[in-house]
Write a protein that holds these residues in place. Structure first.
Motif, mmCIF file in Angstrom:
data_model
loop_
_atom_site.group_PDB
_atom_site.id
_atom_site.type_symbol
_atom_site.label_atom_id
_atom_site.label_comp_id
_atom_site.label_asym_id
_atom_site.label_seq_id
_atom_site.Cartn_x
_atom_site.Cartn_y
_atom_site.Cartn_z
ATOM 1 N N ASP A 40 0.845 -1.185 0.000
ATOM 2 C CA ASP A 40 0.000 0.000 0.000
ATOM 3 C C ASP A 40 0.885 1.241 0.000
ATOM 4 O O ASP A 40 1.618 1.479 0.960
ATOM 5 C CB ASP A 40 -0.892 -0.031 1.248
ATOM 6 C CG ASP A 40 -1.889 1.106 1.280
ATOM 7 O OD1 ASP A 40 -1.454 2.275 1.272
ATOM 8 O OD2 ASP A 40 -3.103 0.835 1.318
ATOM 9 N N TYR A 42 0.211 4.423 0.253
ATOM 10 C CA TYR A 42 -0.114 5.399 1.306
ATOM 11 C C TYR A 42 0.550 5.004 2.616
ATOM 12 O O TYR A 42 1.271 5.797 3.236
ATOM 13 C CB TYR A 42 -1.635 5.486 1.479
ATOM 14 C CG TYR A 42 -2.057 6.471 2.549
ATOM 15 C CD1 TYR A 42 -2.302 7.801 2.226
ATOM 16 C CD2 TYR A 42 -2.201 6.076 3.876
ATOM 17 C CE1 TYR A 42 -2.668 8.712 3.203
ATOM 18 C CE2 TYR A 42 -2.572 6.981 4.857
ATOM 19 C CZ TYR A 42 -2.805 8.294 4.516
ATOM 20 O OH TYR A 42 -3.159 9.194 5.483
ATOM 21 N N ASN A 43 0.324 3.768 3.051
ATOM 22 C CA ASN A 43 0.903 3.315 4.320
ATOM 23 C C ASN A 43 2.423 3.249 4.253
ATOM 24 O O ASN A 43 3.111 3.547 5.233
ATOM 25 C CB ASN A 43 0.335 1.947 4.698
ATOM 26 C CG ASN A 43 -1.107 2.027 5.148
ATOM 27 O OD1 ASN A 43 -1.535 3.046 5.688
ATOM 28 N ND2 ASN A 43 -1.877 0.970 4.918
ATOM 29 N N THR A 44 2.951 2.862 3.091
ATOM 30 C CA THR A 44 4.404 2.807 2.918
ATOM 31 C C THR A 44 5.012 4.188 3.085
ATOM 32 O O THR A 44 6.040 4.359 3.755
ATOM 33 C CB THR A 44 4.762 2.260 1.518
ATOM 34 O OG1 THR A 44 4.300 0.914 1.414
ATOM 35 C CG2 THR A 44 6.255 2.293 1.281
ATOM 36 N N ASN A 47 4.918 5.266 6.668
ATOM 37 C CA ASN A 47 5.847 4.457 7.456
ATOM 38 C C ASN A 47 7.290 4.955 7.347
ATOM 39 O O ASN A 47 8.077 4.819 8.298
ATOM 40 C CB ASN A 47 5.780 2.997 7.003
ATOM 41 C CG ASN A 47 6.522 2.061 7.936
ATOM 42 O OD1 ASN A 47 6.397 2.152 9.156
ATOM 43 N ND2 ASN A 47 7.291 1.147 7.374
ATOM 44 N N GLU A 52 0.345 12.923 6.811
ATOM 45 C CA GLU A 52 -0.869 12.970 5.989
ATOM 46 C C GLU A 52 -0.953 14.302 5.252
ATOM 47 O O GLU A 52 -1.432 14.371 4.127
ATOM 48 C CB GLU A 52 -2.094 12.748 6.867
ATOM 49 C CG GLU A 52 -2.198 11.340 7.428
ATOM 50 C CD GLU A 52 -3.498 11.095 8.167
ATOM 51 O OE1 GLU A 52 -4.373 11.998 8.145
ATOM 52 O OE2 GLU A 52 -3.640 10.016 8.762
#
Length: 262
Positions: A40, A42-44, A47, A52
């Motif tokens: 993903d 976005y999550n990568t 991380n 955001e």
């Protein structure tokens, strides 16, 4: 030399494919892990250190999950500064930098992949960015004037270079006196096994080209940099493990924050 040119062309082709796919991503560390599993973006991106707000600010197609940290977070950019991004990709960090240096500042992105430059320029035009430009070129031979840059940023790109010493010499050349280097990159903390070093997918995937951390320090010192700081990312092993699960690659390489001044 033929072998090096072959590797460089493989790297270029890989990131050409990533650019064409855009924010749908590519391998490695963007869109899929090195074993082909989807990730993903976005999550990568969150991380590895982006917020955001960062994701909401930059054009969607500029972020392909290609990075191992957030150089903008450490660069302490100021209004009016000139920023150079080594290996700018689709322009994600350039666009974040542009909002921090303001209308009186200037951001230059350099990338060796024509498709990435084309994508970055498209993103800039569609986003109405007037203080950003993108130049096709190699980071070992920067198309940038001497002593014209205040800050150099880069995100997980220098490991891909087959001549890292030249990269640091060029970075030093283009920085103004008092200028600073703020980059995130994957470096080696132990000797990589030969099967990893010779794996082309691991080279293009920002693993096998990682240089030993103390060699990086020596190269920077030789280029003339002062106040050299190399700091491992707190969640570095987690980042590498997400790229290459079940192979313990994190025992050999880890993302570092690399800082220095001219």
């Amino acid at each position: 030399m033929k072998g090096k040119e072959k590797i460089k062309e493989s790297i270029r082709k890989n990131y050409s494919k990533v650019a064409i796919k855009g924010s749908s991503g590519g391998c490695c560390s963007g869109g899929c892990s090195c074993n082909g599993e989807p990730i993903d973006i976005y999550n990568t991106t969150v991380n590895i250190g982006y917020t955001e707000e960062d994701l909401a600010t930059a054009p969607v197609d500029s972020n392909m999950g290609l990075g191992c940290g957030n150089p903008i977070a450490i660069a302490n950019l100021k209004e009016g500064e000139t920023v150079l991004d080594l290996g700018c990709g689709g322009g994600f960090d350039c666009f974040l930098a542009s909002t921090r240096v303001g209308d009186t500042g200037h951001v230059i992105g350099v990338d060796m992949t024509p498709e990435m430059i084309q994508l970055a320029r498209k993103n800039a035009e569609e986003g109405g960015y007037t203080n950003v430009e993108f130049r096709l070129g190699e980071i070992e031979h920067l198309p940038v004037a001497d002593e014209s840059v205040d800050v150099i940023i880069s995100n997980c790109v220098i490991n891909l270079s087959l001549d890292k010493e030249s990269v640091f010499k060029e970075a030093y050349r283009v920085l103004k006196p008092g200028g600073r280097l703020s980059i995130s990159d994957v470096v080696a903390t132990a000797e990589l096994p030969n099967e990893i070093k010779q794996d082309l997918n691991m080279i293009t995937g920002c693993i096998a080209g990682a240089e030993y951390v103390e060699n990086i320090r020596k190269m920077m010192d030789k280029a003339g940099f002062k106040d050299i700081k190399l700091t491992p990312k707190d969640n570095g092993k987690e980042i590498i493990k997400s790229w290459v699960p079940n192979r313990n690659i994190e025992d050999y390489v880890i993302p570092y924050i690399i800082e220095a001044t001219k």
